[in-house]
Design an enzyme around this catalytic site. Sequence first.
Site, mmCIF file in Angstrom:
data_model
loop_
_atom_site.group_PDB
_atom_site.id
_atom_site.type_symbol
_atom_site.label_atom_id
_atom_site.label_comp_id
_atom_site.label_asym_id
_atom_site.label_seq_id
_atom_site.Cartn_x
_atom_site.Cartn_y
_atom_site.Cartn_z
ATOM 1 C CE1 TYR A 145 2.750 3.635 9.086
ATOM 2 C CE2 TYR A 145 4.477 4.558 10.483
ATOM 3 C CZ TYR A 145 3.260 4.679 9.844
ATOM 4 O OH TYR A 145 2.539 5.829 9.979
ATOM 5 N N PRO A 164 -1.132 6.810 3.170
ATOM 6 C CG PRO A 164 -0.226 8.592 4.388
ATOM 7 C CD PRO A 164 -0.009 7.141 4.065
ATOM 8 C CB SER A 178 -4.744 12.061 11.303
ATOM 9 O OG SER A 178 -3.583 12.856 11.242
ATOM 10 C CG HIS A 225 2.323 7.070 7.059
ATOM 11 N ND1 HIS A 225 3.058 8.175 7.420
ATOM 12 C CD2 HIS A 225 1.089 7.261 7.584
ATOM 13 C CE1 HIS A 225 2.288 8.986 8.124
ATOM 14 N NE2 HIS A 225 1.096 8.461 8.235
#
Length: 677
Positions: A90, A103, A548, A329
């Site tokens: 990230y 997300p 995922s 996230h």
Amino acid sequence: MPVQDQDSSKDAAEENGLPKLPLPDLKDTLDMYLRCVKHLLTEEQFNKTQKIVKQFEAPGGVGELLQSKLVEKREKTANWVFDYWLNDMYLNNRVALPVNSSPVMVFPQQNFRAPIDSLKFAAHLISGVLEYKALLDAHDLPVDCARGQLAGTPLCMEQYHRLFTSHRLPGLEKDTLVALESSMMPDPEHMIVACKNQFFVLNVVINFCRLNERDLLIQLEKIKKMAESGEDRLPPVGLLTSDGRTEWAEARSILMRESINRDSLDMIERSMCLVCLDEASGPELSDTTRAMLMLHGGGAAKNGGNRWYDKPMQFVVGEDGCCGVVCEHSPFEGIVLVQCTEYLLKYMIGSPSKLVRAASVSKLPAPRKLHWKCSPEIQKRISSSADKLQRLVKNLDMNVHKFCDYGKEFIKKQKMSPDAFIQVALQLAYYRCHGRMVSTYESASTRRFQKGRVDNIRSATPEALAFIRAMTDGKLNSSLLQNIEKMRMLREAITAQTNYTVLAISGMAIDNHLLGLREIAQEMKMEKPEIFKDAAYLISNHFLLSTSQVPTTVEMFCCYGPVVQNGYGVCYNPQSDHIIFSVSSFHESPETCSAEFVKHLLQGLQDMMDLCNECSTDPNTAERRKGPTLEPHSQASQLEKTLQRESDPTKGKSPAQTNVQIQSQSSAKVKKNNEKK
């Protein structure tokens, strides 16, 4: 404001019951690495990679040195890969957060018949957030336990405490995850409400009293009226947070020159969360449309500026009933988002809206509007950010599909893991689309360990490739014997996928280990080892298929964008009798098409069901199943024995004790190897 500290004493005290993340043996990781990449490379590429790996792991070589340094780091820290992983995944990433990183959770479509209904929904939702935060602050949330493989193991709860007390601070080269700690400053007692691209401070605690739902509604009505008045309408500064991280860092530094801007930034960054009151976006609100609107807000012309993407939790309530959560996230994983949002939706269903006036604050001060002083340079940057967001809106190719032919119960009846079954189906879909297998990412939680985040399940296995080739051999009609052979291959692919899943959740997968070796070499200011410059490493880390599983127990679904420009992002939610798939890609890539991928995915799921049904009618199938294939729990048990390399010392122990045993023996082995040097 303190930077997130992985070794704070408070957190460490909470994690005493969990073991440290194990450090895999160097040879085991390199052997598995070769196995994972061999079928993704040309013969020439693989031969070169073999030589490079052999040189890296040679006695007294670079690999052994880096491994010994990781051993030292593991002894000194709660989680040896935490910082490396957070930065790599990230904070070092320079791309814009919407679509590329953040997300979203899409709520069921709401039916708001009047404008006040959306505000009532928002007030009810905020009331639920305050209830949930009270549980968090009192440490009254029950400890999560693992489901599926190695079920029952207690999980690290540290991520929950960043839901409403953190934000991502943009940097020119690297972002910072900032965590607010009550020991240094009071907990936030306000939220930020975004309405018509303007930002307002909603104090949820006044005179030490938490606002009830009626008072929250009154304040939201005031905010909406202030936003609609048109007086002192300010530029959509929130658009700056949708830009690339370096561009936003530059713009933020310019904003910080003015004291009024510093105050506004501080109020937003110290808030619990955002509540985004969105305007209606259009007549068609299919699952796919709502997913896209959550991901990017529809761009500057709609609600794209009604956001502040640095905040971990942005609750979106649209006048047209399009509602959900946008998540930054870096502070936490999807399951934490799921647990929080499920609590909120269940709270709203089980706790009727309380709009009575009882026990309210007698005189509510008006919510405060945040002001900005925008120089011509900032105005120009806002315009540039708006243009880039609009290109992202046009580029996103999203397809949400509810597959209703069967769900996880059918798969379980085949004595297969639903997640592994779906992963094989995704491999089959990609192969049918593109005629090849590619490096695939599936997130696996490592929360069984202190400060655990995720590692990667490498789903593109040789066993899956063998099954896929059998399913795509061009023969229209297969005999029963041929189908039984395909069924055997499917079970082998399921077994391989399940085995690697257990490796990953046990902290013994390869991706975090290789990352640690690479990053510690950089810390030592070494020349980058050849293994990390090799084509195989680059190919294996270019995830054209990023996947995922995000299961829910209430009606909602998760989605996100691809992680590379020519790839797919696939999130799936398996339910008892159906599976929700959210498939994303980019229109600008000539290689990808979400609708085409979904078409092949549905065909593959149908073909796999037909194969299972046909083979289950064969009287010899049951006997064949007993041979090479283990049921998921047996696979997990067998793999644990392999990892331990001893004769069942964990017999009779709980899954948590078994995990401790695995990581302890791994550490002991590493320590023993180090003592030999």
